[in-house]
Scaffold this motif. Structure first.
Motif, mmCIF file in Angstrom:
data_model
loop_
_atom_site.group_PDB
_atom_site.id
_atom_site.type_symbol
_atom_site.label_atom_id
_atom_site.label_comp_id
_atom_site.label_asym_id
_atom_site.label_seq_id
_atom_site.Cartn_x
_atom_site.Cartn_y
_atom_site.Cartn_z
ATOM 1 N N SER A 287 27.138 16.328 24.169
ATOM 2 C CA SER A 287 26.607 15.159 23.241
ATOM 3 C C SER A 287 25.247 15.280 23.100
ATOM 4 C CB SER A 287 26.881 13.854 24.082
ATOM 5 O OG SER A 287 26.355 13.791 25.476
ATOM 6 N N LEU A 288 24.473 16.265 23.318
ATOM 7 C CA LEU A 288 23.456 16.313 23.110
ATOM 8 C C LEU A 288 22.915 16.673 21.802
ATOM 9 C CD1 LEU A 288 20.681 16.227 25.048
ATOM 10 C CD2 LEU A 288 20.570 18.722 24.963
ATOM 11 N N ARG A 289 21.725 15.997 21.127
ATOM 12 C CA ARG A 289 21.459 16.254 19.734
ATOM 13 C C ARG A 289 20.286 16.685 19.438
ATOM 14 N NH1 ARG A 289 23.917 11.082 16.074
ATOM 15 N NH2 ARG A 289 26.217 11.332 16.593
ATOM 16 N N LEU A 290 19.044 16.352 20.664
ATOM 17 C CA LEU A 290 17.733 16.663 20.596
ATOM 18 C C LEU A 290 17.495 17.345 21.738
ATOM 19 C CD1 LEU A 290 14.890 15.106 18.879
ATOM 20 C CD2 LEU A 290 14.815 15.738 21.392
ATOM 21 N N MET A 291 16.787 18.457 21.907
ATOM 22 C CA MET A 291 16.647 19.022 23.317
ATOM 23 C C MET A 291 15.050 19.646 23.175
ATOM 24 S SD MET A 291 17.762 22.394 25.576
ATOM 25 C CE MET A 291 18.993 21.834 26.101
ATOM 26 N N ASP A 292 14.029 18.933 23.726
ATOM 27 C CA ASP A 292 12.761 19.305 23.687
ATOM 28 C C ASP A 292 12.158 19.604 24.833
ATOM 29 O OD1 ASP A 292 9.941 19.814 22.949
ATOM 30 O OD2 ASP A 292 9.624 18.285 21.677
ATOM 31 N N LEU A 293 11.799 21.078 25.286
ATOM 32 C CA LEU A 293 11.477 21.469 26.368
ATOM 33 C C LEU A 293 9.926 22.035 26.226
ATOM 34 C CD1 LEU A 293 14.453 23.057 27.888
ATOM 35 C CD2 LEU A 293 14.079 20.771 27.994
ATOM 36 N N SER A 294 9.416 21.756 25.167
ATOM 37 C CA SER A 294 8.226 22.767 24.445
ATOM 38 C C SER A 294 7.035 22.245 25.309
ATOM 39 C CB SER A 294 7.983 22.332 23.163
ATOM 40 O OG SER A 294 7.409 20.790 22.800
ATOM 41 N N HIS A 295 5.984 23.049 25.446
ATOM 42 C CA HIS A 295 4.567 22.964 26.086
ATOM 43 C C HIS A 295 4.911 22.782 27.555
ATOM 44 C CE1 HIS A 295 3.877 22.072 21.885
ATOM 45 N NE2 HIS A 295 2.563 22.448 22.064
ATOM 46 N N ASN A 296 5.624 23.313 28.237
ATOM 47 C CA ASN A 296 5.533 23.735 29.489
ATOM 48 C C ASN A 296 5.451 25.267 29.922
ATOM 49 O OD1 ASN A 296 6.741 21.046 30.817
ATOM 50 N ND2 ASN A 296 7.957 21.256 29.118
ATOM 51 N N SER A 297 5.758 25.544 31.356
ATOM 52 C CA SER A 297 5.504 26.937 31.571
ATOM 53 C C SER A 297 6.873 27.415 32.137
ATOM 54 C CB SER A 297 4.519 26.793 32.856
ATOM 55 O OG SER A 297 3.384 26.421 32.601
ATOM 56 N N LEU A 298 7.985 27.245 31.373
ATOM 57 C CA LEU A 298 9.136 27.600 31.500
ATOM 58 C C LEU A 298 9.355 29.409 31.341
ATOM 59 C CD1 LEU A 298 11.298 24.804 29.827
ATOM 60 C CD2 LEU A 298 10.844 25.094 32.496
ATOM 61 N N SER A 299 10.046 30.041 32.116
ATOM 62 C CA SER A 299 10.134 31.378 32.069
ATOM 63 C C SER A 299 11.587 31.879 32.186
ATOM 64 C CB SER A 299 9.445 31.971 33.079
ATOM 65 O OG SER A 299 9.837 31.540 34.468
ATOM 66 N N GLY A 300 11.737 33.237 31.943
ATOM 67 C CA GLY A 300 13.046 33.712 32.152
ATOM 68 C C GLY A 300 13.877 33.633 30.672
ATOM 69 N N SER A 301 15.043 34.208 30.436
ATOM 70 C CA SER A 301 15.580 34.021 29.248
ATOM 71 C C SER A 301 16.267 32.613 28.950
ATOM 72 C CB SER A 301 16.824 35.144 29.367
ATOM 73 O OG SER A 301 17.673 34.858 30.220
ATOM 74 N N ILE A 302 16.634 32.661 27.466
ATOM 75 C CA ILE A 302 17.160 31.218 26.990
ATOM 76 C C ILE A 302 18.830 31.599 27.399
ATOM 77 C CG2 ILE A 302 17.733 30.054 25.045
ATOM 78 C CD1 ILE A 302 15.508 31.328 23.944
ATOM 79 N N PRO A 303 19.405 30.787 28.091
ATOM 80 C CA PRO A 303 20.654 30.749 28.637
ATOM 81 C C PRO A 303 21.804 30.869 27.341
ATOM 82 C CG PRO A 303 19.587 28.843 29.690
ATOM 83 C CD PRO A 303 18.772 29.218 28.750
#
Length: 655
Positions: free
Chosen positions: A288-304
């Motif tokens: 059901s997700l319409r908006l995902m905002d994970l910006s301006h963090n320190s996430l690493s690894g590949s995009i699933p």
């Protein structure tokens, strides 16, 4: 302002110790149904029990007396509620009296029918929990009177920023503008809550895990605070949650896998925190997700790859992280996607051809990565695209002709790559284009005449081009910014070649062009010209048609004194006249101008540098190096000066 539904009954505030503050139960006299009253209306202490025992026997009498005691207690409390206005009817008349009686019996028999979940008891408990929540908050100087309606002895459903449903359950707490505090766990006991919005309150501490037990919660907004710690695993239990925003806090740790259980979620805002680790695969389960905002963090690894399953997704923002690897080919399945922002990461590999399937895409930010190889032709299929930013990568090859099919495109950034070849004539199809930046590439060839058809163009930036500047550019009636510097342009520049709408102009003409007053004749909106490698032939008595904010004339072979026409530019803040043949002293009128930046390096200026306390009050940077200034170094300098360069002159004295 809080409210109740039609026919609802409001809860009465209680003291923080849970005690009732309205009346003494022993003083309340039910006059209608009591079987034993004294003449003054006072209930005789044991007469009720004695009466029932005498009438029914010992065992049955005790049970009956206990039931009646419960009834009177409920009647007393219900009366207090109803007297305080839960029944919104006129205070006089038969209708009012009947409404009062109806209200009392509704509450009393509701209590008797459901003794395990007393309505009256619940109303008191919810008010008590709200007051405990309030006690954990802090108030800024401008909000000292905030939540003043939250007082014991008042109806909590009428408190500011509280809403109740038609059964008097508290369903919404919506508070903003406080000065800090923590989130009390007492909030978790309001189990009917559907909305919690505590954004912009400066709250500190951690997220209470018990919030995850609020099974009816639809919206949880805690953005704009200073909350720390991790996102609790229990938050994945809120199966009805549709809106989740904890952005702009200082939350750390990883995103829990349990977040993938939020089957009703439509908005996920986790931006501007210090979240680390990888993006969980489980997030791809939130269909059901319409908006995902994970910006301006320190996430690493590949995009699933699993994110490609989010068929309802309209916006995805993963920018300003440390994500690596390639862009998943599965992203081409996001048929509802309108905005994709993967910029400012370390993504590599090629731009997937499947991105050309995103027929609803309006905005694409892939800049500031290390994407390589060619721009795929399939991007020309993005008929809804309005903004494309592929800048600051290592893209190579030619600009594909297919980009000319993007009829909605307004802005295109391809700068800072290694694109080669010539500018394609197909770009003249982009009738809505307002900004194009192709600078810092290895483009070659001439400016195509067809670009003169782009009537909406406002910003143009090219480099390493050759040939002459075309008269057709004057057709660009909306153009405000044009940068043709760092090129190899030649030939004669007609005075009619530049559009009158220009505000900022940067042009390098390789020393072959003579610039006269006629060249500026129709540029009345010009604010910031930057010219280099030309021959400036303008009379000192000239009165320009514009008022500049910044002027840069580098290597323009200006001879003689500093041009006096500059004194007519009353809005001028920055003045750069480097590498010319200026001579003579610094004129007094220049000292009176409100400049913040001056650079006269590499000229032949001479005489003393005469400064006083009123000269150049606002200047922060002054470069007079490599001239012939003489005399003592001034003892008084402008008060805001930060950068001062006077080397390679004939000055004496202490530095």
């Amino acid at each position: 302002m809080g409210k109740t539904g039609a026919g609802g009954v409001s809860c009465v505030g209680v003291a923080e110790d849970g005690e009732d503050n309205d009346a003494d139960e022993d003083d309340f006299i039910p006059l209608l149904l009591s079987p034993s009253m004294s003449s003054d209306g006072a209930l005789r202490g044991s007469s009720l029990l004695e009466w029932w025992v005498e009438e029914l026997g010992t065992e049955e009498g005790v049970e009956a007396a206990t039931a009646m005691e419960t009834f009177w207690q409920g009647f007393f409390v219900a009366s207090i509620f109803c007297q305080q206005g839960c029944v919104m009817v006129p205070v006089n008349g038969l209708f009012s009296a009947l409404s009062f009686v109806g209200c009392v019996f509704l509450l009393v028999f509701g209590q008797i029918w459901d003794p395990g979940g007393s309505l009256v008891e619940r109303l008191y408990e919810e008010a008590h929990d709200l007051l405990l929540f309030k006690a954990a908050l802090k108030y800024s100087s401008g909000s000292h009177a905030y939540l003043s309606s939250w007082e014991k002895g008042t109806e909590c459903c009428l408190w500011d920023d509280i809403s109740c449903d038609n059964t008097t359950h508290i369903v919404s707490v919506d508070i903003h503008g406080l000065g800090g505090g923590v989130i009390s766990q007492s909030l978790c006991r309001l189990t009917s809550l559907t909305i919690i919005d505590l954004s912009g309150n400066g709250l500190t501490g951690t997220l209470p895990p018990c919030l995850g037990n609020l099974s009816y919660l639809i919206k949880l907004n805690l953005n704009g605070n200073m909350l720390s710690g991790n996102i609790p695993l229990s938050f994945g239990n809120m199966s009805l949650l549709q809106y989740f925003d904890v952005s702009s806090n200082i939350l750390g740790g990883s995103i829990p896998d349990s977040m993938g259980n939020l089957s009703s979620l439509e908005t996920m805002q986790l931006s501007y925190n210090t979240l680390s680790g990888s993006i969980p695969d489980s997030l791809g389960n939130i269909s059901s997700l319409r908006l995902m905002d994970l910006s301006h963090n320190s996430l690493s690894g590949s995009i699933p790859d699993s994110l490609g399953n989010l068929s309802s997704l309209e916006t995805i923002n993963l920018s300003y992280n440390f994500l690596s690897g390639s862009i998943s080919d599965s992203f081409g399945n996001l048929s509802s996607l309108k905005v994709i922002d993967l910029s400012h990461n370390t993504l590599s590999g090629s731009i997937q051809h499947s991105l050309g399937n995103l027929s609803s895409l309006e905005t694409m930010f892939l800049g500031y990565n290390t994407l390589s190889t060619r721009i795929p032709d399939s991007l020309g299929n993005l008929s809804s695209l309005e903004l494309m930013d592929l800048s600051h990568n290592v893209l190579s090859g030619k600009i594909p002709d297919s980009l000319g099919n993007q009829f909605s495109l307004r802005t295109i950034y391809l700068n800072y790559n290694i694109l080669g070849g010539s500018i394609r004539d197909s770009l003249d199809n982009l009738s809505t284009l307002k900004l194009i930046d192709l600078s810092h590439n290895t483009l070659s060839g001439s400016i195509p005449d067809s670009l003169g058809n782009l009537s909406a163009l406002k910003w143009m930036d090219y480099n390493t081009l050759s040939g002459s500047i075309l008269n057709s550019l004057s057709n660009l009636s909306s153009l405000k910014w044009m940068d043709l510097s760092r090129n190899q342009l030649n030939g004669t520049l007609p005075s009619s070649a530049l559009p009158s709408s220009l505000e900022q102009l940067s042009l390098s003409l390789n020393g072959h062009q003579i610039i006269s007053e006629a060249w500026f004749q129709k540029l009345g909106k010009l604010e910031s010209p930057s010219l280099s490698d030309c021959v400036l032939n303008i009379s000192t008595a000239w009165i320009p048609p514009f008022q500049l904010k910044a002027l840069s004339l580098t290597s323009c072979k200006i001879h003689g004194q500093i041009p006096s026409w500059i004194s007519t530019q009353f809005s001028l803040e920055e003045l750069k006249l480097t590498d010319n043949n200026l001579v003579g002293e610094i004129p007094s009128w220049l000292l009176d101008m409100k400049l913040s930046y001056i650079n006269f390096t590499t000229n032949h200026l001479e005489g003393r540098l005469l400064l006083n306390s009123s000269a150049w009050k606002g200047i922060t940077a002054l470069n007079m190096s490599n001239n012939a200034l003489c005399g003592q170094i001034p003892l008084i300098w402008p008060p805001r000066i930060i950068l001062l360069l006077l080397n390679d002159n004939l000055l004496t004295g202490n530095k």
